[in-house]
Design a protein around this motif. Structure first.
Motif, PDB file in Angstrom:
ATOM      1  N   ASP A 294       0.801  -1.221   0.000  1.00 26.35           N
ATOM      2  CA  ASP A 294       0.000   0.000   0.000  1.00 26.35           C
ATOM      3  C   ASP A 294       0.832   1.268   0.000  1.00 26.35           C
ATOM      4  N   GLN A 295       2.118   1.164  -0.402  1.00 30.02           N
ATOM      5  CA  GLN A 295       2.973   2.346  -0.477  1.00 30.02           C
ATOM      6  C   GLN A 295       2.748   3.061  -1.817  1.00 30.02           C
ATOM      7  N   PRO A 296       2.946   4.382  -1.886  1.00 30.80           N
ATOM      8  CA  PRO A 296       2.607   5.137  -3.095  1.00 30.80           C
ATOM      9  C   PRO A 296       3.671   5.153  -4.183  1.00 30.80           C
ATOM     10  N   TRP A 301       9.316  -1.981  -4.145  1.00 27.15           N
ATOM     11  CA  TRP A 301       8.799  -3.343  -4.114  1.00 27.15           C
ATOM     12  C   TRP A 301       9.476  -4.119  -3.002  1.00 27.15           C
ATOM     13  N   TYR A 302       8.803  -5.146  -2.534  1.00 26.95           N
ATOM     14  CA  TYR A 302       9.290  -5.955  -1.419  1.00 26.95           C
ATOM     15  C   TYR A 302       9.353  -7.423  -1.830  1.00 26.95           C
ATOM     16  N   ASP A 317      -4.975   1.937  -4.429  1.00 24.66           N
ATOM     17  CA  ASP A 317      -5.307   3.310  -4.838  1.00 24.66           C
ATOM     18  C   ASP A 317      -4.389   3.809  -5.947  1.00 24.66           C
ATOM     19  N   VAL A 318      -4.310   3.008  -7.008  1.00 27.96           N
ATOM     20  CA  VAL A 318      -3.470   3.342  -8.157  1.00 27.96           C
ATOM     21  C   VAL A 318      -4.338   4.017  -9.220  1.00 27.96           C
ATOM     22  N   ALA A 336      -0.661  -4.202  -9.308  1.00 28.38           N
ATOM     23  CA  ALA A 336       0.705  -4.345  -8.789  1.00 28.38           C
ATOM     24  C   ALA A 336       1.593  -5.039  -9.817  1.00 28.38           C
ATOM     25  N   THR A 337       1.028  -6.023 -10.493  1.00 27.55           N
ATOM     26  CA  THR A 337       1.804  -6.838 -11.433  1.00 27.55           C
ATOM     27  C   THR A 337       2.474  -6.018 -12.533  1.00 27.55           C
TER      28      THR A 337
END
Length: 375
Positions: A294-296, A301-302, A317-318, A336-337
C-alpha cells in the motif's frame, strides 16, 4: 548409488528397429551411441518379438552429437542380449549441447555439456561486486523491449500511446480457437490499466496486446491458455498476466507454458489472486508472482520471505488508464503486477542477456526490504 546396467546400441540413422549388439551388466539404464546429432525418441523395448513399452520409462529426449553416448533411465534391470529397441529418429537440433564430438571414448549423460562447447556457453553479464539499482536499470527507458499484455485488450490512450500489435483469441461456433487481428481494443478497461502502468515505468518499451477477455471480463481457461501460448510463440521479452484461473483443469497446461517461457527467456509476470484461493499460473516457480503493498512509490517493491507470492508492488489506490481515454483509481494485485513488468522491461533493456532466473534473483536482491543502500 551403485553400478549401472547399460545396453550399448549403435544407432543407424533412418532405421526404426535397432538391435542390441552388446550388454554390459550393472543396474539400470541404456547407453546409446549415435553417429550424428539427432533427436531420438524411445518407443518401446522389444524382447522376444514383443514390445514392452512399460518396461522402459524414458523421461528425456536424447540430445547428443557425433560419436557421443547418452544414458537413458529404465525401470527394468533385465535386458536380454537379443533384445531390440524400437525407436524413431528425426531432425537434428542446433543446441550447443549437441556439439560435434570430441574424443570418441568420452561418455556423458544426456543434457550434459562437452568440453568442446564451453567456449560457446558463456553468458555475457558484467555483474558488479555489489548489485545496485543504478547498475540494474539506471538510465534505462525500456527501449527495444517487447512487452505483451495478455488481458482484455489495449487501446490507444493518453497514458499508453501507441500499441505495436493487437490480436484476440477468437472462438467460432464450433468452439475452435484461432488468433485473429484485434480492432476492438480494450472491452472492459483492465488491459488499458496494465498497459498504462507499464508505460509509466518503461516509456520507450513496445506494447503488444493479446486479448483473452471479453466485455464484462468474460473468458475461459482454454482461451487464457491459448493467449499465453500465442505470447510465447511471439517470444515477447516480458509477458504481463494480471489474471488467473481457479480451474485445476488448466493447471498442467499453464504449468507447461510457464516453464516454456522460463526456458526460452520470456519473463512471465503473473498476478496473485485477490482472494485467498488456489489459482494459476502465479503459483508456479517459473513465473514471477506479484501481490500488492500500500505504499505510493511505483518503484518500491518488497520480496516475500514466505512464497508462493514472491514480490509485492504498488497495488492500492493506483490511478490507472481505463476505457474511452479516461482513468480510475483502482486497487488489486492486477495493478501491482504491471509495476514489476515495467521494472523488468527496464532491466531487460539494459541487460538483455539475463535469464529469467537471474532477473528474479536481481529483483529479490534489490527489493526494499532486502537490498543494501545504493552507493
Amino acid at each position: 548409488a551403485g553400478a549401472v546396467k547399460r545396453v550399448r546400441l549403435d544407432v543407424q540413422p533412418g532405421r526404426d528397429l535397432l538391435a542390441v549388439q552388446r550388454v554390459r551388466v550393472d543396474v539400470i539404464g541404456l547407453l546409446v551411441r549415435v553417429p550424428e546429432a539427432v533427436r531420438f525418441h524411445v518407443a518401446g523395448l522389444v524382447v522376444g518379438g514383443r514390445i514392452g513399452v512399460s518396461r522402459l520409462a524414458v523421461h528425456r529426449w536424447l540430445l547428443k552429437g557425433v560419436g557421443r553416448f547418452c544414458a537413458l533411465d529404465a525401470t527394468s534391470a533385465s535386458f536380454l542380449p537379443r533384445a531390440r529397441l524400437c525407436a524413431r529418429l528425426s531432425t537434428p537440433l542446433d543446441s550447443f549441447a549437441m556439439a560435434e564430438a570430441t574424443e570418441a571414448s568420452e561418455e556423458l549423460p544426456a543434457w550434459s555439456m562437452p568440453a568442446s562447447a564451453l567456449a560457446r556457453s558463456s553468458i555475457a553479464a558484467d555483474w558488479p561486486a555489489g548489485v545496485t539499482r543504478e547498475w540494474a536499470f539506471g538510465g534505462s527507458t525500456g527501449a527495444g523491449v517487447r512487452v505483451c499484455v495478455v488481458d482484455s485488450g489495449v487501446d490507444r490512450h493518453p497514458l499508453i500511446g501507441g500499441v505495436q500489435s493487437a490480436v484476440v483469441v477468437a472462438r467460432n461456433d464450433d468452439r475452435v480457437l484461432s488468433i485473429e487481428p484485434d480492432d476492438q481494443g480494450d472491452l472492459c478497461g483492465h488491459g488499458n490499466a496494465c498497459a498504462g502502468v507499464i508505460r509509466s515505468i518503461a516509456p520507450d518499451c513496445e506494447i503488444h496486446s493479446v486479448r483473452v477477455l471479453g466485455a464484462g471480463f468474460t473468458g475461459s481457461g482454454a482461451i487464457l491458455l491459448e493467449g499465453l501460448r500465442e505470447a510465447l510463440r511471439e517470444r515477447y521479452d516480458v509477458i504481463n498476466l494480471s489474471l488467473s484461473t481457479t480451474n485445476a483443469e488448466w493447471q498442467a497446461g499453464l504449468h507447461e507454458l510457464a516453464d516454456q517461457g522460463f526456458f526460452q527467456r520470456s519473463l512471465v509476470i503473473a498476478s496473485a489472486h485477490n482472494m485467498p484461493v488456489e489459482s494459476f499460473p502465479w503459483r508456479f516457480a517459473s513465473v514471477i508472482s506479484v501481490g500488492s503493498h500500500d505504499q505510493p512509490d511505483a518503484l518500491t517493491w518488497y520480496a516475500n520471505p514466505e512464497p508462493p507470492v514472491e514480490l509485492f508492488a504498488r497495488g492500492v489506490d493506483v490511478e490507472v488508464a481505463w476505457q474511452d481515454g479516461g482513468t480510475i483509481t483502482a486497487t488489486g494485485n492486477s495493478f501491482a503486477t504491471p509495476h514489476i513488468s515495467g521494472i523488468c522491461a527496464l532491466i531487460r533493456a539494459k541487460h538483455p542477456t539475463l535469464t529469467p532466473a537471474a532477473v528474479k534473483h536481481l529483483l529479490m536482491l534489490l527489493a526494499d526490504n532486502t537490498r543494501a543502500t545504493d552507493d
